[in-house]
Scaffold this motif. Structure first.
Motif, PDB file in Angstrom:
ATOM      1  N   GLU A 597     -16.923  -4.150 -25.093  1.00 11.60           N
ATOM      2  CA  GLU A 597     -17.926  -3.952 -24.047  1.00 11.60           C
ATOM      3  C   GLU A 597     -18.607  -5.274 -23.693  1.00 11.60           C
ATOM      4  O   GLU A 597     -18.839  -5.594 -22.520  1.00 11.60           O
ATOM      5  CB  GLU A 597     -18.971  -2.917 -24.484  1.00 11.60           C
ATOM      6  N   ARG A 600     -16.192  -7.425 -21.763  1.00 10.08           N
ATOM      7  CA  ARG A 600     -16.079  -6.985 -20.382  1.00 10.08           C
ATOM      8  C   ARG A 600     -17.281  -7.458 -19.561  1.00 10.08           C
ATOM      9  O   ARG A 600     -17.153  -7.889 -18.399  1.00 10.08           O
ATOM     10  CB  ARG A 600     -15.965  -5.454 -20.329  1.00 10.08           C
ATOM     11  N   GLU A 604     -17.121  -9.884 -16.307  1.00 10.78           N
ATOM     12  CA  GLU A 604     -17.694  -9.488 -15.026  1.00 10.78           C
ATOM     13  C   GLU A 604     -18.694 -10.539 -14.534  1.00 10.78           C
ATOM     14  O   GLU A 604     -18.768 -10.829 -13.336  1.00 10.78           O
ATOM     15  CB  GLU A 604     -18.363  -8.122 -15.156  1.00 10.78           C
ATOM     16  N   TYR A 622      -8.804 -11.688 -18.260  1.00 10.02           N
ATOM     17  CA  TYR A 622      -9.461 -10.375 -18.332  1.00 10.02           C
ATOM     18  C   TYR A 622      -8.422  -9.267 -18.502  1.00 10.02           C
ATOM     19  O   TYR A 622      -8.551  -8.366 -19.349  1.00 10.02           O
ATOM     20  CB  TYR A 622     -10.278 -10.175 -17.053  1.00 10.02           C
ATOM     21  N   GLU A 626      -7.724  -6.546 -21.695  1.00 13.94           N
ATOM     22  CA  GLU A 626      -7.637  -5.091 -21.596  1.00 13.94           C
ATOM     23  C   GLU A 626      -6.296  -4.571 -22.140  1.00 13.94           C
ATOM     24  O   GLU A 626      -6.228  -3.508 -22.758  1.00 13.94           O
ATOM     25  CB  GLU A 626      -7.814  -4.662 -20.137  1.00 13.94           C
ATOM     26  N   GLU A 627      -5.230  -5.331 -21.929  1.00 16.38           N
ATOM     27  CA  GLU A 627      -3.938  -4.902 -22.448  1.00 16.38           C
ATOM     28  C   GLU A 627      -3.914  -4.918 -23.970  1.00 16.38           C
ATOM     29  O   GLU A 627      -3.302  -4.054 -24.608  1.00 16.38           O
ATOM     30  CB  GLU A 627      -2.831  -5.817 -21.905  1.00 16.38           C
ATOM     31  N   GLY A 630      -7.970  -2.997 -24.852  1.00 21.64           N
ATOM     32  CA  GLY A 630      -8.518  -1.910 -24.050  1.00 21.64           C
ATOM     33  C   GLY A 630      -7.448  -0.933 -23.623  1.00 21.64           C
ATOM     34  O   GLY A 630      -6.518  -0.611 -24.371  1.00 21.64           O
ATOM     35  N   LEU A 631      -7.577  -0.483 -22.387  1.00 19.95           N
ATOM     36  CA  LEU A 631      -6.658   0.496 -21.836  1.00 19.95           C
ATOM     37  C   LEU A 631      -5.776  -0.151 -20.789  1.00 19.95           C
ATOM     38  O   LEU A 631      -6.229  -1.037 -20.035  1.00 19.95           O
ATOM     39  CB  LEU A 631      -7.440   1.643 -21.210  1.00 19.95           C
ATOM     40  N   ARG A 633      -4.575   1.198 -18.061  1.00 20.07           N
ATOM     41  CA  ARG A 633      -4.996   1.460 -16.692  1.00 20.07           C
ATOM     42  C   ARG A 633      -6.176   0.569 -16.285  1.00 20.07           C
ATOM     43  O   ARG A 633      -6.322   0.221 -15.111  1.00 20.07           O
ATOM     44  CB  ARG A 633      -5.354   2.933 -16.517  1.00 20.07           C
ATOM     45  N   HIS A 634      -7.009   0.212 -17.260  1.00 14.35           N
ATOM     46  CA  HIS A 634      -8.077  -0.745 -16.945  1.00 14.35           C
ATOM     47  C   HIS A 634      -7.485  -2.097 -16.567  1.00 14.35           C
ATOM     48  O   HIS A 634      -7.963  -2.773 -15.649  1.00 14.35           O
ATOM     49  CB  HIS A 634      -9.006  -0.899 -18.154  1.00 14.35           C
ATOM     50  N   ARG A 637      -6.191  -1.960 -13.044  1.00 14.07           N
ATOM     51  CA  ARG A 637      -7.277  -2.050 -12.063  1.00 14.07           C
ATOM     52  C   ARG A 637      -7.743  -3.504 -11.906  1.00 14.07           C
ATOM     53  O   ARG A 637      -8.073  -3.955 -10.814  1.00 14.07           O
ATOM     54  CB  ARG A 637      -8.449  -1.162 -12.488  1.00 14.07           C
ATOM     55  N   ILE A 638      -7.763  -4.210 -13.021  1.00 11.34           N
ATOM     56  CA  ILE A 638      -8.176  -5.630 -12.960  1.00 11.34           C
ATOM     57  C   ILE A 638      -7.160  -6.440 -12.164  1.00 11.34           C
ATOM     58  O   ILE A 638      -7.514  -7.271 -11.311  1.00 11.34           O
ATOM     59  CB  ILE A 638      -8.332  -6.187 -14.387  1.00 11.34           C
TER      60      ILE A 638
END
Length: 852
Positions: A597, A600, A604, A622, A626-627, A630-631, A633-634, A637-638
């Motif tokens: 968190e 992230r 941002e 970033y 996430e890969e 994280g997830l 799909r996140h 989206r990035i």
């Protein structure tokens, strides 16, 4: 007139004619033929006309004596007649032309007496005076001639004196001597502009003192203009040369004497660019006078006062030549005495003394040159350093030089690095082991108002380095602490030139950098952190400062504190510097495995306001985060955000990366919307490549129709003439997966696209010009006029082709220009279609032939 010059008839009456008065004419000289003229004279005795007629008659029929007799009578009868006297005088002068005035002295005296008679009443006639004076110039009568010139000048008005002075100057040149000088002296009162001729006369006559005085007179006259076009300096140079060359003949004694020394010295002030020549001239004057010691004093004064190296070289070379000549003469005399076996101890001592003096002069040359340069610019730090180097091991003179330099140099006008002079001065004492004096020098140096803050900062650093070399670490730290003292909240502008360097030095990054390195080496971590914090408070930190501080805290396991340093640095700097700080900050944060968190949130923050040219790297970092943590799909989206945020140069590569990641994570079918958005977002040249990749993917999935549709969509970007590779791939695709109908459809689309590009005027013209330029490059054409003509012709051809296309049916491609089917002309291509036939219809027979 002598009897020998008269005709035989007149010789008998010559003596009698001399005694005859005007009232009693000589009857023997009057013939019967003269009676008519005599009667005219009796009728009108006061008129000049009968006398002129009588004289003209005698010129044709009378003898010389008779002519003289008549003219004599006429002048006595009319003594105020200028015409009669001029005629009579010219007659008598012509009679004596070619006669030696010494041999015929008596006859010349008679003519002189005749002139005296004429001038009694005609003394205002300049022509009579000119005739008389010209006649006198032929006779050896100097005093009488000079007095006659004086009488002429007194008798005539001053406006006519130039006619007399012309002859008077000729007379002066012929007699020369003191008489000529006196005559010219009088002439100069009337015509002072001819002073140069007067000076030349004085020099020729040996009156050198008077010539010098005249030079001084015209040089002091600001209104004097040389008739020979000489400048003020040329006249001065001539005077100095005369003073030097004729030194023995110039009077320098008494009240009327000439002060040569004062004259030449005044020239050094009046002509500063010629000081070298004038000093050499003054020394040469004393050499000519035989006063060698005075000449040596002049040489010494010259080489120690001139301001240019050129003048110094001129004087020094003359000085050396002078010393060499004297030394050579003394050596020759010593050799002569040695041959004779004589011993003169005084002479030998004088020779040794002069040799020693000459050697000392040569050794002094580098110092003298340095003196000249320092006189030119006493603020030249480099030359002061050279002077220190010239003294080498002479400690006393080195100290004196440093002292003189510090006193002479204006810090604001210093040429060179003034602080280095102070530093070297202190190092001189340091090398001698006198650290206390070196500290005193540094203490004075840091109070000097240097030209720049950098010089003052360098001085403080050099002081601290000296203490470090002597292992006085605490003193070095205290020195730097003193150097960086500043108010808690400083509002001083580092670049404000109105403030002194001492007021701005606390904002010198060089000073603080040295200070923090020093404390980091010999101090504690807390002390170092305080210094770094102070740097941030003063807002003088650089990106390197941020990195160094963060690395220091990280090495000491203060990870959170190091992150705060990065954040403080990011507050100070904007892009592009901020990008490098974010790159380091995020890399270290990711490596530290802090919470996802928080990471992230950091990413941002980094992406907020990031320029497109720097966004790619941050988005990739970033997405990778996430890969890994994280997830997926996140991450997608990035990557999708990245395709919108990156610059145009990086967008195609970003789409490729996004497609690859999507295919690997979610399969090939997940990439279809990405391909579609990429094709819509990318420019035509890149959209074409993206379509080819999209079609290839659909082909691998077995979606032949979808692939064919993609090819059809991409065809609008691809002109068959410039993108032949695309059409070849489509053709290969149809050959492998299509049928006759799909192949014909492809050919129809191809002709339609080509027709579309053929109707674009700008495209046609640009293509034609591009082809012509390529052809010219191959043929090596370089003529500018020919190129312009060819371009005009090509534009005309392009417009003609456009007109032909406009007249042709829609979708029709001419056989001579079409890329396909142009080898075999057909009737359909050469004849117009019927009116009831659809012009867009395809000739199947032609297509079948093409397929075959």
């Amino acid at each position: 007139m002598p009897g020998a010059l008269l005709p035989p008839r007149s010789q008998r009456y010559h003596a009698q004619m001399e005694r005859t008065s005007a009232a009693e004419p000589d009857l023997y000289l009057i013939s019967n033929e003269d009676t008519i003229y005599e009667q005219d004279l009796l009728r009108d005795p006061g008129s000049i006309k009968p006398w002129l007629s009588y004289i003209e008659y005698k010129r044709q029929n009378g003898t010389l004596y008779e002519q003289s007799f008549i003219m004599e009578r006429a002048c006595k009868e009319l003594p105020r007649s200028y015409k009669l006297w001029k005629m009579y005088l010219e007659f008598r002068i012509n009679h004596l032309r070619g006669r030696n005035p010494a041999i015929h002295r008596a006859e010349y005296q008679k003519v002189n007496a005749l002139f005296e008679r004429a001038l009694v009443l005609l003394n205002k006639m300049p022509r009579i005076w000119e005739m008389f004076l010209s006649f006198l110039l032929k006779q050896p009568l100097v005093t009488y001639t000079r007095r006659s010139f004086d009488r002429a000048l007194r008798a005539l008005p001053i406006t006519q004196h130039n006619r007399i002075w012309k002859l008077f100057k000729s007379f002066a040149s012929s007699v020369s001597g003191l008489t000529a000088v006196q005559i010219w002296r009088r002439y100069m009162q009337v015509h002072p502009e001819n002073a140069e001729d007067y000076i030349d006369l004085l020099v020729d006559q040996g009156h050198f003192t008077s010539a010098i005085k005249k030079y001084m007179e015209i040089l002091n006259d600001s209104g004097f203009q040389s008739k020979q076009g000489k400048s003020h300096f040329q006249l001065w140079t001539e005077m100095v040369e005369l003073l030097v060359n004729k030194a023995k003949y110039i009077d320098t004694q008494g009240s009327g004497g000439i002060d040569v020394n004062a004259i030449i010295r005044s020239g050094t002030l009046r002509f500063p660019d010629q000081r070298g020549r004038l000093w050499v001239g003054l020394a040469t004057y004393w050499i000519t006078k035989g006063n060698f010691e005075k000449a040596r004093d002049i040489f010494e004064e010259g080489i120690t006062s001139v301001m240019t190296v050129r003048d110094f070289t001129m004087i020094f070379d003359s000085y050396v030549e002078f010393e060499e000549s004297i030394t050579g003469t003394l050596m020759d005399q010593a050799a002569a005495r040695l041959k004779k076996g004589k011993v003169d101890e005084d002479a030998d001592f004088d020779l040794d003394l002069r040799l020693l003096r000459f050697e000392q002069l040569m050794d002094r040359r580098p110092f003298l040159v340095n003196d000249v340069l320092l006189r030119q610019n006493p603020n030249n730090v480099v030359e002061w350093e050279k002077r220190v180097g010239l003294w080498r091991d002479n400690a006393t003179e080195v100290v004196n030089t440093y002292t003189a330099a510090i006193a002479a140099i204006n810090p604001k006008k210093a040429h060179g690095k003034f602080h280095e002079l102070w530093v070297n001065y202190a190092k001189f004492y340091e090398k001698g082991g006198d650290i206390g004096t070196a500290r005193i020098i540094f203490d004075k140096a840091v109070k000097v108002p240097f030209k720049t803050v950098a010089e003052l900062a360098e001085t403080w650093c050099e002081w601290a380095e000296m203490e470090l070399r002597n292992e006085n670490f605490d003193r070095a730290v205290s020195i730097m602490a003193k150097a960086t003292q500043a108010p808690k909240r400083s509002t001083v502008d580092y670049f404000d030139e109105t403030l002194s360097p001492q007021q701005r030095v606390h904002k010198s990054w060089k000073l603080w950098s040295f200070y923090v390195d020093l404390v980091e080496s010999v101090g504690t971590l807390d002390e170092t952190r305080k210094i770094y914090d102070r740097i941030f408070e003063l807002r003088i930190a650089t990106p390197q400062t941020v990195v160094n501080y963060a690395n220091l805290l990280e090495e000491n396991k203060y990870f959170e504190e190091s992150y705060k340093v990065y954040e403080r640095g990011l507050d100070l700097f904007s892009y592009p510097v901020a990008f490098e700080l974010w790159n380091l900050y995020l890399t270290k944060a990711v490596d530290r495995k802090m919470s996802i968190e928080r990471l992230r949130d950091l990413f941002e923050q980094a992406l907020d306001g990031c320029p497109p040219k720097f966004a790619k790297v941050l988005y990739l970092m970033y997405g990778n985060l996430e890969e890994e943590r994280g997830l997926a799909r996140h991450a997608m989206r990035i990557y999708e955000r990245a395709t919108r945020a990156v610059s145009d140069e990086d967008r195609f590569e970003m789409f490729n990366f996004y497609i690859t990641k999507s295919a690997s994570n979610f399969g090939l079918t997940s990439t279809r919307p990405i391909y579609e958005r990429a094709i819509a977002a990318l420019p035509d040249s890149e959209a074409k490549d993206m379509c080819l990749k999209f079609a290839e993917m659909e082909r691998r999935l077995g979606e032949i129709d979808r692939a064919r549709a993609i090819y059809g969509h991409a065809s609008q970007f691809c002109d068959p003439r410039t993108n032949a590779g695309f059409w070849q791939k489509w053709e290969a695709f149809e050959v492998q997966h299509g049928n006759e109908d799909t192949f014909k459809e492809m050919l129809r689309i191809k002709r339609s696209v080509q027709a579309q590009y053929n109707t674009d005027v700008n495209f046609i013209a640009s293509q034609a010009i591009a082809r012509s330029q390529q052809q010219r490059a191959q043929n090596g054409e370089t003529d500018g006029k020919g190129e312009r003509e060819e371009e005009d012709q090509e534009r005309a051809d392009a417009m003609a082709a456009l007109e032909r296309q406009a007249r042709a049916p829609v979708g029709f491609v001419a056989a001579s220009t079409g890329p396909e089917g142009g080898n075999r002309p057909s009737a359909a291509a050469t004849t117009a279609p019927p009116a009831n036939v659809n012009p867009d219809a395809i000739d199947l027979n032609d297509d079948e032939d093409m397929e075959d």
